[in-house]
Write an enzyme that holds these catalytic residues in place. Structure first.
Site, PDB file in Angstrom:
ATOM      1  N   ARG A   1     -16.084  20.508   0.683  1.00  0.00           N
ATOM      2  CA  ARG A   1     -14.711  20.046   0.429  1.00  0.00           C
ATOM      3  C   ARG A   1     -13.717  21.197   0.513  1.00  0.00           C
ATOM      4  O   ARG A   1     -12.787  21.298  -0.266  1.00  0.00           O
ATOM      5  CB  ARG A   1     -14.627  19.351  -0.934  1.00  0.00           C
ATOM      6  CG  ARG A   1     -15.453  18.051  -0.963  1.00  0.00           C
ATOM      7  CD  ARG A   1     -15.624  17.538  -2.360  1.00  0.00           C
ATOM      8  NE  ARG A   1     -14.339  17.318  -3.046  1.00  0.00           N
ATOM      9  CZ  ARG A   1     -13.580  16.248  -2.890  1.00  0.00           C
ATOM     10  NH1 ARG A   1     -13.967  15.300  -2.062  1.00  0.00           N
ATOM     11  NH2 ARG A   1     -12.478  16.116  -3.553  1.00  0.00           N
ATOM     12  N   MET A   2     -13.976  22.080   1.463  1.00  0.00           N
ATOM     13  CA  MET A   2     -13.067  23.207   1.698  1.00  0.00           C
ATOM     14  C   MET A   2     -12.980  23.424   3.201  1.00  0.00           C
ATOM     15  O   MET A   2     -13.854  23.041   3.959  1.00  0.00           O
ATOM     16  CB  MET A   2     -13.622  24.492   1.076  1.00  0.00           C
ATOM     17  CG  MET A   2     -13.665  24.503  -0.447  1.00  0.00           C
ATOM     18  SD  MET A   2     -14.189  26.101  -1.062  1.00  0.00           S
ATOM     19  CE  MET A   2     -15.860  26.197  -0.491  1.00  0.00           C
ATOM     20  N   SER A   3     -11.907  24.062   3.609  1.00  0.00           N
ATOM     21  CA  SER A   3     -11.848  24.572   4.974  1.00  0.00           C
ATOM     22  C   SER A   3     -11.322  26.002   4.866  1.00  0.00           C
ATOM     23  O   SER A   3     -10.900  26.437   3.791  1.00  0.00           O
ATOM     24  CB  SER A   3     -10.931  23.704   5.830  1.00  0.00           C
ATOM     25  OG  SER A   3      -9.615  23.805   5.359  1.00  0.00           O
TER      26      SER A   3
ATOM     27  N   ASP B   1      -6.149  24.025  11.595  1.00  0.00           N
ATOM     28  CA  ASP B   1      -6.131  22.721  10.950  1.00  0.00           C
ATOM     29  C   ASP B   1      -5.055  21.857  11.601  1.00  0.00           C
ATOM     30  O   ASP B   1      -3.862  22.070  11.415  1.00  0.00           O
ATOM     31  CB  ASP B   1      -5.826  22.932   9.452  1.00  0.00           C
ATOM     32  CG  ASP B   1      -5.912  21.634   8.680  1.00  0.00           C
ATOM     33  OD1 ASP B   1      -6.049  20.573   9.316  1.00  0.00           O
ATOM     34  OD2 ASP B   1      -5.830  21.695   7.442  1.00  0.00           O
TER      35      ASP B   1
ATOM     36  N   ASP C   1      -5.890  -4.209   5.930  1.00  0.00           N
ATOM     37  CA  ASP C   1      -6.518  -4.075   7.232  1.00  0.00           C
ATOM     38  C   ASP C   1      -8.040  -3.993   7.167  1.00  0.00           C
ATOM     39  O   ASP C   1      -8.718  -4.360   8.086  1.00  0.00           O
ATOM     40  CB  ASP C   1      -5.942  -2.872   7.997  1.00  0.00           C
ATOM     41  CG  ASP C   1      -5.975  -1.598   7.163  1.00  0.00           C
ATOM     42  OD1 ASP C   1      -6.553  -1.632   6.049  1.00  0.00           O
ATOM     43  OD2 ASP C   1      -5.426  -0.593   7.611  1.00  0.00           O
TER      44      ASP C   1
ATOM     45  N   ASP D   1       0.856  -1.186   0.000  1.00  0.00           N
ATOM     46  CA  ASP D   1       0.000   0.000   0.000  1.00  0.00           C
ATOM     47  C   ASP D   1       0.884   1.225   0.000  1.00  0.00           C
ATOM     48  O   ASP D   1       1.881   1.271   0.713  1.00  0.00           O
ATOM     49  CB  ASP D   1      -0.887  -0.009   1.248  1.00  0.00           C
ATOM     50  CG  ASP D   1      -2.097  -0.901   1.041  1.00  0.00           C
ATOM     51  OD1 ASP D   1      -2.580  -0.960  -0.103  1.00  0.00           O
ATOM     52  OD2 ASP D   1      -2.521  -1.544   2.012  1.00  0.00           O
TER      53      ASP D   1
ATOM     54  N   PHE E   1     -13.421  21.707   7.681  1.00  0.00           N
ATOM     55  CA  PHE E   1     -13.619  20.980   6.435  1.00  0.00           C
ATOM     56  C   PHE E   1     -14.935  20.233   6.495  1.00  0.00           C
ATOM     57  O   PHE E   1     -15.267  19.621   7.493  1.00  0.00           O
ATOM     58  CB  PHE E   1     -12.466  19.979   6.251  1.00  0.00           C
ATOM     59  CG  PHE E   1     -12.592  19.151   5.014  1.00  0.00           C
ATOM     60  CD1 PHE E   1     -12.111  19.638   3.799  1.00  0.00           C
ATOM     61  CD2 PHE E   1     -13.184  17.893   5.048  1.00  0.00           C
ATOM     62  CE1 PHE E   1     -12.212  18.873   2.667  1.00  0.00           C
ATOM     63  CE2 PHE E   1     -13.299  17.134   3.912  1.00  0.00           C
ATOM     64  CZ  PHE E   1     -12.810  17.633   2.718  1.00  0.00           C
TER      65      PHE E   1
ATOM     66  N   GLU F   1      -1.146  17.804   7.212  1.00  0.00           N
ATOM     67  CA  GLU F   1      -1.028  18.703   6.069  1.00  0.00           C
ATOM     68  C   GLU F   1      -1.091  20.160   6.542  1.00  0.00           C
ATOM     69  O   GLU F   1      -0.294  21.002   6.133  1.00  0.00           O
ATOM     70  CB  GLU F   1      -2.139  18.459   5.036  1.00  0.00           C
ATOM     71  CG  GLU F   1      -1.963  17.219   4.188  1.00  0.00           C
ATOM     72  CD  GLU F   1      -2.649  16.013   4.798  1.00  0.00           C
ATOM     73  OE1 GLU F   1      -3.173  16.124   5.927  1.00  0.00           O
ATOM     74  OE2 GLU F   1      -2.654  14.947   4.151  1.00  0.00           O
TER      75      GLU F   1
END
Lengths: 207, 706, 596
Positions: free
Chosen positions: B395-397, B358, B532, B321, B390, B362
């Site tokens: 689909r934004m913060s 945040d 998993d 993965d 978010f 990231e």
């Protein structure tokens, strides 16, 4: 298993006829046509037209005026129907020292010439000088018992005796030996050798 | 294994010493218990030695009563003792190998709590029952401070759980219903909150039960390769049995032919037999297998069978993965690209502001990158702002500061946001977005409602250090790596090339993963993978080696044939190496064992036949010349060979347990190296070894000099 | 040793090497039913043959069915030969009247036990001969009873080998070929055309080919000499090419009518090795990696050259007991006619005798052009060891390569583990069943050689016992001392190895030896061939595993060296003790000049 038994029977018959009968017959036909002399045994005939031997099969010579072949284990010596070697091993007493005759059995000769006796006989017959030794091929028996050849060295050592017996100059006999000497095939294969029967026949024809 | 090459940090690995006094003591006891014929019969090579020992014992006792000369009794007695030692040493090796597992199992048993459980007996009603009474399908409630009574799936609630009993990791983990973190294990402890759990196993089959059984080796079955090797060893044993048994009539013939001497005696013949049959590998074979399992366990991986470890050695294709295995698992901001008319500082400022709240990796990396543009670090409290979290819809913060709405998010959503503000998208930015995506990065756009698009933040997948070299080694070993990722093909290709994997599967779904496994397997290749999630289960089951993460679902754990208690997918590579090492150790010791025989011949054959064909008045015949080691006497020579044969087993136990040293390299290079050590070494070492033992025997007057 | 002798060995090796690829490619084409240049001539004959056999040549067989067919054919054809031998007195083509009482005094009837031994011997491709051809057998018995088997037993060996090669070359399938098709195609396309040309070449050199009665010659000195005749050349060709070795005459290829010149000798030696050498290439070609075949050939060459040179060296050094009689043996003085000439022909000398002995035992031929019994101890150890190693150095038609492949499987299994993978050979994983079959193969050979030798060297029987008239079995030896033991050991090694050469001093024509040697031949043939076919079946079922850099490479020098070591160690460890009590101790005693 049973399912395969029928083809097995048929295969035996078919292949036996093909390989065991047709093939040798075909080869015989071709061979008799192409090489009749060889196919029939390379037989040699005397003046009377009788077969006196085969060029390829050694035969017994014991008279002093003939070159002698190697000792033989085929029957009583060069018996064509009983090709064989001695099958004696390197530590065999019989091979090296021979066997004496058993005095208790009068009718049978159990004596056997070992290399010791063969060497002594060779030395005496050919009146070897002190520094001359019998070459090994002269005192050992070949694998077939029918070896037609002897070594060149062996032939040379016998030349004196043959010349003496025939009242010929030694050089003449040696010249004959040289003529009969077969070299290696294509200069590489096999060994240099002398065919005893051919040499003796050429001696006789010289008379 | 070489520490440098392991991806598991050294401090995380549990290294227990190879030999512990307690284990040794217990092993010594076990090696006698293992003399039980029923146990011995499982090992044909050692069984032959045991039978030989019994025969020599009987003969020795008989000879004691007959009253043989002391010199002979001394010889016979010693041979008997050393033959028994040979058997015991073999048992000892196996017992030591089992020892560590047994000790670990004992520890697990001690830790296992006999707990009570609150079982749901009706709607909202609970009854208290012993944990052992729980059946599959029962539902229990576990509250903070209680032990989870059995394995199950969380059906309600979120809680922190201490799983150190199994993983040894003290940091608590979160377990919650739904998703991939729903599996709980019996014996672990709920630290906070509560969980409603549906039991998924029958009593006695819990993970803990299986783990104890596995580490103890109670149900250890011989692996396919081990069986094949056993056939080879049994075959060789029969051949040597024939060779030695027929030597008696041969010697009878020779004695008759020589007219002197004695036919071989049983003590010499049995000594020769034991020296020739492959006792070294026969004694150590099962220890090697157990130690292999144990080595896997030391990496905190639970292998459900030895077969799985063996298969790991054969793996041709590794499915890895991307996230967590090849890359660090979170993306990092590496570049700000400002829109036309916007300075980098302005962009950095906006990016920083919008990321202050945040807490994702990231977000933190954006704040860190902004610092490089000379921006002060700002505390949340100092800013008068409203942070927008978010959401899946937008689909934004972002953040609203003094009426300025700063937003960051995925390309499409920000484009939409900008257009909603009636502004256009500069083509430069569109080009940048494409460039970043092609390079395998993720473009994160920043905009506000006043200036429109401010620029792009380049989020990059960071490939773990050393992976490229690692994959190169795997390639040298003949193993192909395939990266599995949900990314689009463009991104996937870029990361694949950066990481140096051989191939990749982009936009992977459980179905495509499964297809890939089938395709590889139909080409004759063995596949290993990690997984998993519940939807990984079919692929895990199909793969030849399926390493399930302990954090994963119960379904995944049951489908795989190994479970990594640390849930570190990179360890798949270690598993492969352990598998290879296991097979190599077997091959090396087999080669060593067989090569050893040459020297033993030169010790025993002249001793047995040295007197044959002796000349008159001489004790030594021509065959004594084969005594090229110059051993003192027939008795000392035979004894030395037998003792060497026994001691070499002891000497090689550490190697059997540790495995032969292993570095990734091509098969040919590896073969050359091992042949040199174990082939040539096996041929040569016994000569000085036997010679030395002969010297010692004579020095101690244990055998006559001549 | 002489330069000329070494040159002859080198010449032989080079010619063989040059022939390997074309022959191998031809075998591959024939056995995999591709087009060959002989199709126009032979294809019609082939079709007729299938029709006569009543088989469908296109049907593929599972390994068990293949084995049944092979066993059924061997059984029926063995019974056929037994019948021919027992009935030769009433059958035609018997000009000398053997078995009828009309024959010369030396002729013997074929007894039941001798006929059993001989039938087994030729069915199993052994050609052990407890009789003397020129004194016992009618021309019909020679052709139909024996030469027939020389053809088909070679084809059977080839068939079994092809099944194994297919096991490697095919994958994920249940079948290994069609036995009848393999039998017929090998006989018609491979053996027959070569034998036809080859027989005529032999006749050209002097081998005889006629149906005449024996000739009685009057020798130059006036004595009588019997010159046996017969269809020799046609039998000689297949005897060598089919690696059978059973001579028309007692002296085999030492007999001037069988092997008249050095050229015929070279042809005979080449014809022993040519098919098995070619098969290594066939194998490589069919598994689609010719390097695999060359690696096996390299191992074969290593064994062959080492054996030939050691044997030659020992024979050239000679026997101190002979030189001790002040006989000239030095090869400096006599060239290749010095050394140990006992039992050797002058036209062949030392080099060609040693070379022939090595070749005939590397392969499972057993023809001899010199008497192995009279070799020096170590010179004789080479043929003995060659046989005991399983005749995998070139080996029999098919049986040599399949034996070598079994050892390759073992080598890969033992050493291959050291690269950390389940061992693979040419793309097939070597697993339990494969190892089991390989071990059964090796076990059967060791068991037969060792146990029968043990029995034969100590069995005490009263004198004139019907089972063994000389009494105790050890009385049947021709030589005292350790050499006698070598004779017994050689006999059972040769029978088990389906070789047929002998330390021929042993008196083998007694019920005891006829029976035990016959059993040894059966074990050595079928108890080794069936595991090979089972192995073929197991391999064919497996998937193909593509090689990677993690795969143990089986085409380089390293593998060749390993293969050699495994063969040597397994072989040497099994037989070294017995060799110690035979040739090795005799070598020491010979140098101490002890005689027995």
């Amino acid at each position: 298993m049973l399912k395969q038994l029928v083809p097995a029977l048929r295969a035996t018959v078919v292949l036996a006829l093909l390989t065991g009968l047709l093939f040798p017959l075909a080869v015989t036909a071709l061979a008799q046509f192409m090489f009749p002399f060889q196919a029939n045994g390379s037989l040699l005939r005397n003046e009377a037209g009788q077969v006196c031997g085969s060029k390829l099969i050694g035969q017994l010579f014991s008279k002093p005026e003939y070159f002698h072949p190697r000792p033989s284990a085929a029957g009583a010596g060069y018996a064509g129907e009983a090709s064989s070697g001695t099958n004696l091993g390197p530590t065999s007493k019989k091979l090296i020292l021979g066997l004496p005759d058993d005095a208790s059995t009068k009718d049978v000769d159990e004596s056997y010439s070992g290399i010791k006796q063969l060497a002594e006989t060779y030395r005496q017959e050919n009146q070897l000088k002190a520094d001359e030794k019998p070459p090994v091929d002269a005192v050992t028996r070949s694998g077939s018992g029918l070896d037609p050849d002897i070594s060149y060295a062996n032939a040379l050592l016998q030349s004196r005796r043959v010349a003496q017996a025939r009242n010929l100059p030694v050089e003449a006999v040696i010249k004959l030996v040289d003529e009969q000497r077969e070299n290696r095939q294509f200069g590489i294969l096999g060994e240099q050798r002398v065919n005893v029967l051919m040499l003796n026949l050429s001696l006789d024809s010289k008379k | 294994m070489d520490d440098k090459l392991s991806l598991v940090p050294v401090h995380q690995r549990k290294k227990s010493p190879l030999f512990q006094v307690a284990i040794l003591g217990r092993a010594a006891k076990d090696s006698v218990i293992k003399l039980n014929p029923a146990v011995m019969a499982k090992n044909p090579v050692m069984m032959v030695v045991a039978v030989a020992s019994v025969i020599t014992s009987i003969l020795f006792v008989k000879d004691l009563f007959v009253g043989l000369p002391f010199k002979l009794l001394l010889f016979e007695g010693q041979i008997t003792v050393w033959l028994w030692f040979t058997v015991l040493f073999a048992n000892f090796a196996e017992a030591i190998a089992e020892g560590r597992g047994k000790a670990q199992a004992d520890a697990l048993r001690r830790n296992r709590k006999e707990t009570m459980a609150e079982r749901e007996s009706g709607k909202g009603k609970y009854e208290t029952v012993p944990a052992t009474a729980l059946k599959k399908g029962d539902i229990v409630l576990v509250k903070a401070g209680e032990y989870i009574p059995s394995d199950g799936d969380v059906i309600e609630g979120v809680a922190t759980v201490d799983e150190s009993a199994i993983t040894g990791e003290s940091a608590p983990v979160i377990r919650e219903s739904g998703g991939d973190r729903s599996a709980v294990t019996g014996g672990t402890k709920v630290l906070s909150d509560w969980l409603r759990i549906q039991i998924t196993v029958q009593p006695g089959e819990t993970f803990m039960d299986r783990m104890i059984a596995l580490v103890e080796g109670a149900q250890r079955q011989k692996t396919p390769n081990e069986i094949a090797l056993n056939i080879l060893l049994a075959g060789l044993t029969i051949i040597f049995l024939l060779a030695v048994a027929t030597l008696l009539p041969f010697s009878v013939y020779s004695v008759r032919a020589a007219g002197s001497g004695q036919p071989s005696d049983l003590f010499s013949l049995l000594s020769l037999l034991v020296c020739l049959i492959p006792t070294t590998i026969g004694a150590l074979l099962s220890a090697i297998g157990i130690a292999g399992m144990d080595r896997v366990l030391q990496h905190n991986i639970l292998a459900m069978s030895g077969k799985a470890i063996e298969a790991a050695g054969d793996v041709d294709t590794l499915l890895l993965d991307k996230t967590g295995t090849i890359t660090l698992g979170n993306r990092q901001a590496v570049e700000f690209v400002a829109a036309p008319g916007i300075t980098k500082e302005e962009l950095a400022n906006a990016a920083q502001l919008s990321s202050l709240a945040d807490e994702t990796p990231e977000g933190r990396s954006i704040v860190a990158l902004a610092k490089q543009y000379g921006l002060r670090e700002r505390a949340l409290s100092t800013v008068e702002a409203e942070f927008i979290a978010f959401s899946a819809q937008t689909r934004m913060s972002g953040v609203d500061v003094n009426g300025t709405r700063i937003r960051k998010g995925a390309t499409d959503s920000i484009y939409k946001f900008v257009r909603e503000q009636g502004m256009s998208i500069p083509p430069e930015i569109e080009r940048e977005v494409t460039r970043i995506a092609q390079a395998g990065g993720t473009p994160l756009l920043t905009a506000d409602n006043q200036r429109g698009l401010l620029g792009v933040i380049y989020l990059k997948d960071v490939v773990k250090g050393g992976m490229k070299e690692r994959f190169q080694q795997l390639r040298a070993m003949g193993i192909r790596t395939i990266m599995i990722t949900g990314d689009n093909p463009l991104t996937a290709a870029a990361i694949a090339s950066e990481a140096g994997v051989d191939d990749f599967l982009a936009e992977a779904t459980p179905e495509t993963k499964m297809q890939l496994i089938r395709k590889e397997q139909s080409g004759g290749r063995l596949v290993a993978m990690t997984g998993d999630g519940t939807n990984d289960a079919p692929a895990l089951a199909a793969a030849d080696v399926g390493l399930a993460m302990n954090t994963g679902t119960q379904a995944a754990k049951e489908a795989g044939n190994m479970v990594d208690l640390d849930s570190n997918p990179t360890k798949l590579i270690e598993v492969v190496q352990i598998g290879k090492q296991l097979l190599m150790t077997r091959g090396a010791l087999t080669t060593f064992s067989i090569a050893n025989d040459v020297a033993k011949y030169f010790a025993i054959i002249p001793a047995m036949f040295g007197a044959l064909y002796a000349a008159q008045g001489s004790t030594h015949g021509p065959l004594w010349a084969l005594n090229i080691m110059g051993l003192h006497s027939p008795h000392s020579a035979i004894l030395a060979a037998v003792i060497f044969n026994a001691l070499i087993i002891i000497a090689l136990i550490p190697l059997a347990l540790r495995g032969v040293s292993y570095r990734p390299m091509s098969a040919e290079a590896m073969l050359k190296q091992n042949l040199l050590i174990y082939g040539i070494g096996g041929l040569v070492i016994p000569f000085p070894g036997i010679w030395l033992i002969d010297q010692v025997i004579v020095a101690l007057h244990l055998a006559p000099v001549g | 040793m002489t330069l000329m002798g070494c040159e002859q060995i080198a010449l032989f090796s080079i010619i063989l090497l040059l022939l390997t690829k074309p022959i191998g490619a031809y075998i591959a084409a024939v056995m995999e039913q591709e087009k060959t240049i002989l199709d126009p001539v032979i294809a019609p004959l082939e079709r007729v043959t299938y029709k006569a056999l009543g088989v469908k040549s296109g049907e593929e067989m599972h390994w068990t069915e293949y084995s049944f067919a092979l066993l059924a054919f061997s059984l029926v054809s063995a019974l056929f030969t037994y019948a021919v031998l027992r009935l030769q007195g009433v059958l035609p083509l018997n000009p000398m009247g053997f078995s009828t009482g009309l024959a010369p005094a030396y002729a013997t009837n074929m007894t039941a036990d001798l006929a059993f031994n001989t039938a087994m011997s030729f069915t199993t491709n052994t050609n052990w001969q407890n009789y003397s051809g020129e004194a016992t057998l009618s021309y019909l018995s020679q052709m139909l009873g024996l030469a027939f088997h020389n053809w088909v037993s070679a084809s059977v060996g080839m068939a079994a080998c092809m099944a194994l090669i297919r096991g490697f070359a095919r994958h994920s399938t249940q079948t290994v070929g069609n036995f009848w098709r393999d039998l017929v195609r090998c006989t018609l396309y491979i053996l027959m055309p070569i034998c036809l040309v080859y027989s005529l070449l032999l006749v050209w050199q002097g081998a005889i080919q006629n149906f005449a009665p024996y000739v009685i010659a009057s020798t130059v000195e006036g004595a009588k000499q019997t010159l046996p005749q017969g269809p020799v050349a046609s039998q000689e060709a297949i005897k060598m090419l089919g690696i059978n070795g059973g001579g028309f005459f007692n002296a085999n290829s030492a007999h001037p009518y069988e092997n008249p010149t050095p050229l015929s000798n070279l042809l005979q030696m080449l014809s022993i090795f040519i098919l098995p050498a070619g098969l290594t290439y066939t194998f490589g070609k069919l598994v689609k990696d010719t390097r695999q075949g060359w690696a096996l050939l390299a191992a074969m060459y290593a064994f062959f050259l080492a054996g030939a040179l050691i044997c030659y060296h020992c024979e050239a050094l000679g026997n101190p007991n002979i030189s001790g009689q002040s006989v000239e043996v030095s090869t400096k003085a006599l060239g290749d006619l010095g050394g140990n000439m006992e039992g050797k022909e002058v036209r062949f000398g030392l080099a060609n005798s040693a070379l022939f002995a090595t070749i005939t035992t590397d392969a499972s031929c057993g023809a001899v052009n010199a008497m192995h019994d009279s070799f020096t101890p170590l010179g004789g150890l080479i043929p003995l060891l060659n046989i005991q190693l399983g005749e995998i150095v070139f080996g029999g038609v098919g049986s040599g390569l399949y034996g070598m492949l079994v050892f390759a499987v073992l080598t890969v299994f033992i050493a291959g583990l050291m690269v950390g993978r389940t061992p693979e050979y040419v793309g097939k994983k070597i697993e339990q069943k494969d190892v089991k079959m390989a071990m059964l193969f090796i076990l059967a050979g060791s068991l037969s050689i060792l146990v029968f030798t043990a029995l034969g060297s100590v069995l005490d029987l009263p004198a004139k016992d019907w089972l063994n008239p000389p009494g105790a079995t050890y009385n049947n030896v021709n030589n005292a001392g350790p050499h006698g033991f070598s004779e017994i050991l050689y006999a059972y090694s040769s029978a088990t190895g389906n070789n047929g050469s002998a330390f021929a001093g042993l008196t083998g024509n007694t019920p005891f030896f006829n029976t035990t040697l016959g059993l040894a031949m059966l074990i050595g043939r079928f108890l080794m061939m069936i595991p090979v076919l089972a192995l073929a079946g197991s391999l064919a079922e497996k998937k193909y595993v593509p090689p990677t850099s993690g795969t143990f490479p089986t085409h380089g020098w390293l593998f060749t060296a390993l293969l050699i070591s495994v063969i040597l160690i397994v072989g040497a460890l099994t037989f070294f003790p017995s060799l110690t009590l035979g040739p090795i101790v005799e070598h020491c005693l010979m140098h101490a000049q002890r005689l027995f």
